[in-house]
Structure formats: structure tokens, C-alpha cells
Design a protein around this motif. Sequence first.
Motif, PDB file in Angstrom:
ATOM      1  N   GLU A 274       0.874  -1.174   0.000  1.00  0.00           N
ATOM      2  CA  GLU A 274       0.000   0.000   0.000  1.00  0.00           C
ATOM      3  C   GLU A 274       0.908   1.219   0.000  1.00  0.00           C
ATOM      4  O   GLU A 274       1.436   1.634   1.028  1.00  0.00           O
ATOM      5  N   LEU A 275       1.113   1.775  -1.175  1.00  0.00           N
ATOM      6  CA  LEU A 275       2.047   2.877  -1.350  1.00  0.00           C
ATOM      7  C   LEU A 275       1.262   4.146  -1.638  1.00  0.00           C
ATOM      8  O   LEU A 275       0.830   4.396  -2.763  1.00  0.00           O
ATOM      9  N   VAL A 276       1.034   4.938  -0.596  1.00  0.00           N
ATOM     10  CA  VAL A 276       0.287   6.183  -0.727  1.00  0.00           C
ATOM     11  C   VAL A 276       1.133   7.297  -0.099  1.00  0.00           C
ATOM     12  O   VAL A 276       0.863   7.753   1.024  1.00  0.00           O
ATOM     13  N   PRO A 277       2.179   7.718  -0.779  1.00  0.00           N
ATOM     14  CA  PRO A 277       3.068   8.726  -0.182  1.00  0.00           C
ATOM     15  C   PRO A 277       2.510  10.136  -0.192  1.00  0.00           C
ATOM     16  O   PRO A 277       3.161  11.056   0.282  1.00  0.00           O
ATOM     17  N   GLY A 278       1.288  10.316  -0.739  1.00  0.00           N
ATOM     18  CA  GLY A 278       0.705  11.652  -0.777  1.00  0.00           C
ATOM     19  C   GLY A 278       1.082  12.408  -2.043  1.00  0.00           C
ATOM     20  O   GLY A 278       1.857  11.949  -2.875  1.00  0.00           O
ATOM     21  N   ASP A 279       0.499  13.586  -2.188  1.00  0.00           N
ATOM     22  CA  ASP A 279       0.726  14.385  -3.389  1.00  0.00           C
ATOM     23  C   ASP A 279       1.950  15.300  -3.286  1.00  0.00           C
ATOM     24  O   ASP A 279       2.443  15.780  -4.299  1.00  0.00           O
ATOM     25  N   ALA A 308       6.808 -16.425   4.660  1.00  0.00           N
ATOM     26  CA  ALA A 308       5.780 -15.655   5.360  1.00  0.00           C
ATOM     27  C   ALA A 308       5.172 -14.602   4.440  1.00  0.00           C
ATOM     28  O   ALA A 308       5.804 -14.131   3.494  1.00  0.00           O
ATOM     29  N   ALA A 309       3.934 -14.246   4.750  1.00  0.00           N
ATOM     30  CA  ALA A 309       3.273 -13.163   4.024  1.00  0.00           C
ATOM     31  C   ALA A 309       3.823 -11.825   4.526  1.00  0.00           C
ATOM     32  O   ALA A 309       4.086 -11.634   5.713  1.00  0.00           O
ATOM     33  N   VAL A 310       3.977 -10.883   3.596  1.00  0.00           N
ATOM     34  CA  VAL A 310       4.606  -9.606   3.897  1.00  0.00           C
ATOM     35  C   VAL A 310       3.637  -8.476   3.574  1.00  0.00           C
ATOM     36  O   VAL A 310       2.920  -8.533   2.565  1.00  0.00           O
ATOM     37  N   HIS A 311       3.632  -7.472   4.406  1.00  0.00           N
ATOM     38  CA  HIS A 311       2.762  -6.321   4.208  1.00  0.00           C
ATOM     39  C   HIS A 311       3.635  -5.058   4.247  1.00  0.00           C
ATOM     40  O   HIS A 311       4.305  -4.790   5.250  1.00  0.00           O
ATOM     41  N   VAL A 312       3.600  -4.298   3.175  1.00  0.00           N
ATOM     42  CA  VAL A 312       4.395  -3.078   3.051  1.00  0.00           C
ATOM     43  C   VAL A 312       3.446  -1.892   2.989  1.00  0.00           C
ATOM     44  O   VAL A 312       2.540  -1.867   2.149  1.00  0.00           O
ATOM     45  N   ARG A 313       3.637  -0.927   3.873  1.00  0.00           N
ATOM     46  CA  ARG A 313       2.795   0.263   3.896  1.00  0.00           C
ATOM     47  C   ARG A 313       3.704   1.507   3.882  1.00  0.00           C
ATOM     48  O   ARG A 313       4.591   1.653   4.727  1.00  0.00           O
TER      49      ARG A 313
END
Length: 380
Positions: A274-279, A308-313
Motif C-alpha cells: 500500500e504505497l500512498v506517499p501523498g501528493d 511468510a506473508a509480507v505487508h508493506v505500507r
Amino acid sequence: MTGEAVPVRRPPAGLTAPWLMLLLPALYSLVDAALVARGAPPWQSLLSVLAAVALLWRRRFPVTVLLLTMPGSYLDDIWLAPITAVYTVAAERPRPRVVVPCATLFALVEFFHWPVSEQTFTISRDTALYAIQSVMLAAGPAATGLLSRTRRELASRLDELTRGQERESRLLAERVLSEERGRLAREMHDVVSHQVSLISIQAGALQVSTPDPSAAGVARTIRELSVRTLEELRQMVGVLRAGGPRMDTPLAPQPRLADLPRLIEESGLRADAELVPGDRPWPEAVERAAYRTVQEALTNITKYAPEAAVHVRVRARGRRLRVEVRNDAPPVRPARILPGGGHGLVGLRERAQLLGGSLTAGPTPDGGFEVRADLPAPSS
């Protein structure tokens, strides 16, 4: 004897202020003039006051001020103003052709003091003692002024010598550091570069020779990573050989947030992002730190929990960029763990602190592991 340095007690800064050192001699000379001028005609008192006030300009015009104190010394028998003037001449104009005539003039004015009596020209013990007194009154402040000047010059030269030694020590340390950087550069080039080159060659050979498409894809990824590692290694070797970040050749493009999807894809892990670095545009150092944080976290997961499952935010929180990389509990522990230096997370924490942020890392309640970094953007 312990060899410890004895602290030097210095007077309070207020007692040695330049304005105070300039004003005090004029004040005590005025007191001297007032005490001597009791019962004297007003014009004599005026000459004594002129001698005291003239001391305010003694550092800029030492010889002129000395001449202005002579009438008061000759007619009103004041001492403090001419003594101070002789001292100043010796301290500010230490050449013998200036100091000797000025001191001699004061001695003669003091000896042939007005009104001149016949006893002054008689040869007697009292006359000899008075002549010695006049010479001492002139020679004392002149010698003290020369000593003060010599002390200032020695202090200045000692300060220059100290700065020169510090400069030599700094140059020696820089030379040792440069030699060590050169040695590290040679080691990295001769050892690491050779091994990574062999990996790239073997992966290329495997990609060409294997009939399995999945194996060929893995070999292609290994070869691309090896080539990229060699390029970054070449840049680091160049930095080490140059002794710092300035080089004639430009550095390779540094990783940014836009490179994260490819990094996650090439890791080979079961990762959702989930890559939401903003505007808003983030500084290059912040984007590079975020990329390196995700890179190191994925590398550790590959070594310790590859299944393992990985979650990147990566999300913007006001003026801060938050990076979170978390893996679930691995279904099985890897039979063989790749070796590591143990400095990756330490380096990430130092990088975050240099930017004014923070980094935490630790196990999660469900048996996984999480790395979280908060990277602030400097106010514009």
C-alpha cells in the motif's frame, strides 16, 4: 606528580573589558591630579587634567599623548599620567628609537622639575638619589611595557603554533583515513566485485542453458540484481577512492519511492503493498531512506522468514512519511539462515535519526516481525 594539567585561573571577563582598561588609567590619573593640585593655580590644574584626559587616546596616539602629559608632569609634579603614557609607548611602539627618547624625556622632565633649584646642579648624595629616582620612574614603565608587548607576541605565536599543530594533526588523520579508504576500496573491488561477477556469469549461463522457464526467470533476476549490485559497488569504490562524496564521475541514480514496486516484485516474497506517499514532493534524502528501509526489511524477511506473508505500507502522515514493513509468522523456519552482519537495522536507525525521525523494529504478538520508520520532511 600525576601529569594532570593545572587549570589556569583567569580574571572575570568584566574586569578585563577593553573599555574598562582604557578608562581606569584616566580615572586614577584624575585622582592623582586632584590630590597634587591642592592650592595650585587653576592653569596648573588644567594641565594635569589635560594629561589625564589625554590618556583616553593613548593607544591610538601614544607618543602624542606622552607629550601632552609632560607639561603637567613638569609644572604640577603628577606621576600616574606620564608613567601610563611611557608604558603605552613601550607597549604599542616597541622600537628602541621611540621608547628610549620618550623614557629619557620623562626622566629629564622629572629631574629638572619646575621650579628648578640650585641644588639640582650640585653634586651631592640627594641629587644622585633623585636622579636615580627619575631614571627608575621612566625605566620601570618602559620595561614593563616592553615585557607586556613581548608577552602578547609570544602568546600570538603560541596560538599560531597550536593552530599549526592542530592543522598537521588533522592532515595526518585525513591521510590515514584516505589510506584506509583506499585499502577498503581495493578489498571491495578485489573480493566482493569478483564474487558478484561470478554470480552474474553463472546466472547468465543458467538462464541460457536451462529449459525450465521459471528457473530461467529466476536466473535472469539474479543476473539483473548482480549487475545492479556491481554498478552500485563501483560507485561506492569511487567514493572511497575519492576520499569523500565529491567525485569527477557522477553517482548512479539514487533509489526513490517510485522504485519500490519493482523492489517488492523482485524480492520474490508474497507481499502486498500500500504505497500512498501523498501528493507533496518528498526530499530526496527522505525518499532514499524510505527505500532503504523497505529494502533492508525485505532482505531480512528473505533470510529469516521467506515463506511468510509480507505487508508493506508507505503513507503520508502530515509532514511525516511513515514506512511499515511487517511479516506474518512463518509457516516453517528456514533450514539454513543466510549470514548477516547485524548492522542493517542499526544503520537504518542512524539514517532516520539524522533526518530527525525514528525507527523501531521488533517482533509482533502473532510471531511475526515489524519495522516502522517515521521520516519527517524539513519545513520549507
